[in-house]
Design a protein around this motif. Structure first.
Motif, mmCIF file in Angstrom:
data_model
loop_
_atom_site.group_PDB
_atom_site.id
_atom_site.type_symbol
_atom_site.label_atom_id
_atom_site.label_comp_id
_atom_site.label_asym_id
_atom_site.label_seq_id
_atom_site.Cartn_x
_atom_site.Cartn_y
_atom_site.Cartn_z
ATOM 1 N N ILE B 13 0.943 -1.312 -0.035
ATOM 2 C CA ILE B 13 -0.055 -0.029 0.065
ATOM 3 C C ILE B 13 0.705 1.461 0.002
ATOM 4 N N ALA B 34 -13.225 -6.369 -0.444
ATOM 5 C CA ALA B 34 -13.827 -7.662 -0.539
ATOM 6 C C ALA B 34 -12.925 -8.608 -1.309
ATOM 7 N N PRO B 35 -12.695 -9.724 -0.611
ATOM 8 C CA PRO B 35 -11.703 -10.917 -1.275
ATOM 9 C C PRO B 35 -11.973 -11.088 -2.449
ATOM 10 N N LEU B 39 -10.458 -7.024 -3.846
ATOM 11 C CA LEU B 39 -8.951 -6.744 -3.495
ATOM 12 C C LEU B 39 -8.297 -6.153 -4.511
ATOM 13 N N PRO C 35 -9.274 -0.659 6.496
ATOM 14 C CA PRO C 35 -9.686 0.812 6.902
ATOM 15 C C PRO C 35 -11.146 0.789 7.293
ATOM 16 N N SER C 70 -21.035 -5.908 0.616
ATOM 17 C CA SER C 70 -20.910 -7.227 0.385
ATOM 18 C C SER C 70 -20.449 -7.988 1.575
ATOM 19 N N LYS C 72 -19.515 -10.936 1.849
ATOM 20 C CA LYS C 72 -18.363 -11.614 1.758
ATOM 21 C C LYS C 72 -17.093 -10.696 2.274
ATOM 22 N N ALA C 73 -17.201 -9.509 1.892
ATOM 23 C CA ALA C 73 -16.230 -8.498 2.635
ATOM 24 C C ALA C 73 -16.317 -8.124 3.954
ATOM 25 N N THR C 76 -14.483 -10.717 5.525
ATOM 26 C CA THR C 76 -13.350 -10.450 5.651
ATOM 27 C C THR C 76 -12.652 -9.644 6.592
ATOM 28 N N THR C 115 -20.825 -18.342 4.257
ATOM 29 C CA THR C 115 -19.705 -18.860 5.079
ATOM 30 C C THR C 115 -19.439 -17.498 6.107
ATOM 31 N N ASP C 119 -12.020 -16.521 3.778
ATOM 32 C CA ASP C 119 -11.040 -17.337 3.250
ATOM 33 C C ASP C 119 -9.925 -16.824 3.764
ATOM 34 N N SER C 122 -7.444 -14.513 1.816
ATOM 35 C CA SER C 122 -7.884 -13.095 1.780
ATOM 36 C C SER C 122 -7.338 -12.470 2.808
ATOM 37 N N LEU C 125 -3.840 -11.735 2.975
ATOM 38 C CA LEU C 125 -3.546 -10.399 1.995
ATOM 39 C C LEU C 125 -3.970 -9.175 2.713
ATOM 40 N N LEU C 126 -4.964 -9.158 3.320
ATOM 41 C CA LEU C 126 -5.678 -7.935 4.044
ATOM 42 C C LEU C 126 -4.527 -7.466 5.195
ATOM 43 N N ARG C 128 -1.545 -8.099 5.248
ATOM 44 C CA ARG C 128 -0.155 -7.716 4.655
ATOM 45 C C ARG C 128 -0.183 -6.273 4.222
ATOM 46 N N LYS C 129 -1.288 -6.093 3.632
ATOM 47 C CA LYS C 129 -1.729 -4.955 2.742
ATOM 48 C C LYS C 129 -1.882 -3.591 3.599
ATOM 49 N N PRO C 131 -1.892 -0.935 6.090
ATOM 50 C CA PRO C 131 -1.140 0.170 6.781
ATOM 51 C C PRO C 131 -1.618 0.283 8.376
#
Lengths: 408, 254, 150
Positions: B13, B34-35, B39, C35, C70, C72-73, C76, C115, C119, C122, C125-126, C128-129, C131
């Protein structure tokens, strides 16, 4: 002719046994609903091939009988036969109760009964099913109004007649709608027939009157009030005509289907090779639900005795269940022909007769619907002036005019 | 408000330029994460992501001659992708796609083919559904909106292909892109979650991997698509043509 | 620009909010990844059901996949990770989609089908990304300065 006096049913000690019995059925139905809700439809015998099972047989029977139960009232106020007038209130009440019982079964068998609100708020107007939801709720309203104008003091006879006509037309529409649920299923050879609608109307006349006869007898016995043999005899003869009508439409249904080559296979299945379905058709529907009742109500020796007519009514009900079982289940068990000219096999039961054996859960739910209908009827008769004080033959002079008997 | 899609997957980022962040504004905060779907903002696959397009009609062409009778790669792929499986109750377990074996009564010719929702243009399931849960998207994909499905099963009565299944038991461990739950009806979605992102249904992909290549997916409305060209060049049929449903799934060499 | 200011206010609001968490009448809501919502917590608390249902129809009926609300979001960002580094389902007692609902006696059926665990990939990923908050605040501060320069 004496005025008809209506009186509430007094809950006496005689009510204990039937009351407990009905209560037990209601509890069993509650258990069944919990099972299906908690574990899913796996606890029923229904599967991905036979998706509508015993609950639908019960529900459709009750819904069809509901509109038929209104007949007695219609005969009195639409066709002006004063002799039927005293039973008109019970007829309307029973119609409401049976419909409520049937709908309860239908709704509780949904995969998501908790989403009933969705069914009431989202409509797809291309669906006959959605139209039926209107027909059902409308039926409650119309028949409720009909009951009201019958019971309201000082209500002019012409209103009873007018509302009665609306109720009569509504019930014809309702049964047509119910029949069309099947009749419009073009995919399945067992259903795809316009005759379904008139057949269902005939069935409703017959089943409804049979149920009416038995319920009337039961309530009057509980109340210790007399029912005249002449009345039962008359209703029995009427029942006989309806039973003959059902047989007639059934014959037409199968003869037409036999004539069309594409339906020959399903006809062979139902009429000759279907095992349980063939047995239910000939033994249940035709013999028990058709021929025997005809003998019982038309043979002079038998017809003279009320017990024979009541037995006939019971047989008509049994035959009615058999008939609906054949229509609902056999129509699904018979394999769909997606690949004409081929022998078909797969992991999904293509090409084979589907298996279905109803479970106790389904039976309990279905019987619960009947128990609910009886409970509503009994409660209605207890709190409202539904039942005439007597239905003896001397009290019912068929020569009296409609107007003179309109007194509450 | 959409974020700028970044092509490089593993971008940190802090490397996103201040300008980009500024342009995307605070929407970064919501839309983004959202994955799979969103993403992309942080470097996923940039999606084609056109909403259901009325100009398209998605369909399948299945070449029965290329479908091997002992191969069920499509079925396994679908099961894996969408999280359903045959679990010892063949009568009640869901089957979105199945292999059907046929033997011609006259000639004795034996063939095998997959059958799934045929994604009809005039779907009977959609006509009969009382709540409108059964629906056809603008691009021809027939779906169950399980949020509105009351589980009445009338659509299963109406479907001439037995393409639909009812969920008879509570489920666990569903895939995030294929929610499924007790008491509702379901069927092949043509992997709508993949199609919306420019992908191909799992069965078609798996069939291609076996080397049989019996299944083609594409836009029937686009005369240039491979599926349309094949359909124009070679004879094919759809199931139950007598019912005039105009399925989106075509079979050749049947 | 307003959006930007709103988000800055939000970030400060968040910090202030956590400081006074004890005074909140509602239940303690587990922390989220990623965020925060630019519209603010109050807005989301009051409107998330409507947003979800609205956007759900966008996806189901129109095939619109880039929706704001979403499910799904939500899962996550809002799933906690257990000590074994495995995400905890958001609908478990005390978890994000359960605390308030238990408190308000609301029942939702969403997770019968959807669910409730993200996952794992993800979430990684989240994580890691994303800040950290201070970094973001500083970042936005910087932009604010830049914005006033113009």
């Amino acid at each position: 002719m004496a005025k008809t006096v209506y009186q509430e049913l007094k809950p006496t000690a005689r009510f204990w046994i039937p009351g407990l019995l009905i209560g037990a059925f209601l509890i069993a139905a509650a258990w069944a609903v919990y099972q299906a809700e908690h574990y899913g439809h796996i606890v029923t015998g229904m599967n991905n091939q036979v998706v509508w099972g015993l609950p639908h047989v019960f529900a459709i029977f009750l819904i069809v009988a509901a509109s038929g139960a209104l007949n007695v009232a219609s005969i009195a106020s639409v066709f002006g036969r004063a002799a039927y007038k005293p039973m008109a209130r019970l007829s309307a009440l029973l119609a409401i109760a049976l419909l409520a019982g049937g709908l309860a079964v239908l709704v509780l068998d949904l995969g998501r009964p908790d989403r009933l609100i969705v069914a009431m708020t989202k409509y797809n107007f291309r669906s006959i099913f959605a139209w039926n939801i209107y027909l059902y709720t409308g039926f409650f309203a119309v028949v409720g109004a009909y009951l009201f104008v019958q019971m309201a003091r000082g209500m002019h006879e012409k209103w009873v007649r007018r509302v009665g006509i609306v109720a009569f037309l509504w019930r014809l529409a309702l049964t047509t709608g119910t029949g069309s649920i099947f009749g419009w299923l073009v995919a399945r050879p067992g259903y795809d027939a316009a005759i379904m609608a008139p057949l269902f109307i005939a069935m409703s006349f017959s089943f409804g009157l049979a149920v009416f006869l038995l319920v009337q007898q039961l309530l009057f016995a509980l109340a210790g009030r007399p029912v005249g043999a002449g009345l039962i005899h008359r209703l029995g003869r009427l029942l006989g005509i309806f039973v003959a009508l059902v047989l007639y439409f059934t014959a037409i249904q199968h003869l037409t289907a036999l004539y069309a080559a594409e339906h020959a296979d399903i006809e062979r299945f139902i009429l000759r090779e279907g095992g349980i379905y063939t047995a239910l058709f000939w033994g249940g529907q035709v013999l028990i639900g058709g021929l025997l009742p005809l003998v019982l109500v038309f043979h002079p020796a038998a017809a003279a005795r009320p017990a024979a007519t009541l037995l006939a009514a019971g047989l008509v009900i049994i035959g009615g269940f058999a008939q609906l079982y054949v229509i609902v289940i056999a129509g699904q068990a018979f394999p769909l022909e997606s690949f004409p000219g081929y022998e078909v096999s797969s992991s999904f039961f293509d090409g084979v007769v589907a298996h279905y054996s109803p479970s106790l859960v389904e039976l309990a739910l279905g019987l619960g619907g009947i128990a609910l209908a009886l409970t509503i009827t009994a409660l209605g008769a207890i709190v409202l002036r539904i039942l005439p004080q007597e239905l003896s033959d001397s009290a019912l002079d068929p020569t009296a005019t409609a107007a003179s008997s309109n007194a509450a | 408000m959409k974020l700028p899609a970044l092509k490089t997957p593993a971008k940190d980022i802090t490397e996103i330029s201040r300008r980009e962040l500024l342009r995307s504004g605070a929407a970064l905060a919501t839309v983004a994460l959202a994955p799979g779907v969103t993403l992309m903002a942080f470097g996923g696959t940039p999606a084609a992501a056109a909403p259901a397009d009325p100009g398209r009609r998605w369909g399948l062409l299945i070449d029965v001659n290329r479908c091997a009778s002992d191969c069920d790669a499509c079925v396994r792929a679908c099961s894996e992708e969408n999280g359903w499986k045959l679990d010892g109750n063949p009568e009640t377990d869901a089957q979105w796609i199945r292999k059907v074996d046929l033997k011609d009564r006259e000639t004795g010719r034996e063939v095998s083919l997959p059958v799934m929702c045929q994604h009809c243009e005039n779907p009977p399931c959609v006509d009969v559904c009382p709540t409108g849960a059964s629906m056809k998207r603008a691009d021809g994909i027939v779906l169950v909106d399980k949020h509105v499905c009351i589980g009445c099963r009338y659509c299963m009565m109406a479907c001439p292909f037995k393409a639909r299944s009812f969920i008879h038991e509570p489920l666990e461990g569903q895939k995030s892109h294929a929610p499924r739950g007790k008491g509702t009806v379901e069927s092949c979605t043509l992997c709508v979650h993949r199609v919306d992102e420019g992908g191909t249904p799992a069965c078609v992909e798996a069939c291609g991997r076996t080397g049989n290549g019996a299944m083609i997916f594409g836009d029937l409305n686009d005369p240039e698509s491979e599926i349309s060209r094949r359909l124009a060049d070679y004879p094919s049929i759809t199931l139950r043509e007598d019912m005039r449903l105009n399925p989106g799934v075509h079979y050749s060499n049947l | 620009m307003t959006r930007l200011l709103a988000s800055i206010l939000l970030v400060f609001g968040l910090i202030a909010g956590t400081a006074h968490a004890g005074e909140n009448l509602g239940p303690e809501v587990p922390e989220a990844l990623g965020p925060p919502h630019p519209e603010g917590n109050a807005y989301w608390r009051a409107n998330h059901m409507k947003l979800l249902l609205h956007d759900r129809d966008l996806t189901m009926r129109l095939g619109e996949r880039e929706i704001e609300a979403s499910l799904k979001a939500c899962v996550t960002c809002h799933a906690q990770t257990g000590p074994d580094a495995v995400p905890i389902p958001v609908n478990e007692s005390g978890q994000f989609c359960a605390v308030c609902h238990e408190f308000a006696a609301v029942r939702i059926d969403c997770f019968q089908c959807h669910t409730a665990s993200p996952d794992v990939a993800s979430v990684r990923l989240l994580l890691r990304k994303y800040p950290d908050e201070a970094e973001l605040v500083a970042f936005l501060e910087g932009m604010k300065l830049e914005g006033t320069d113009e």
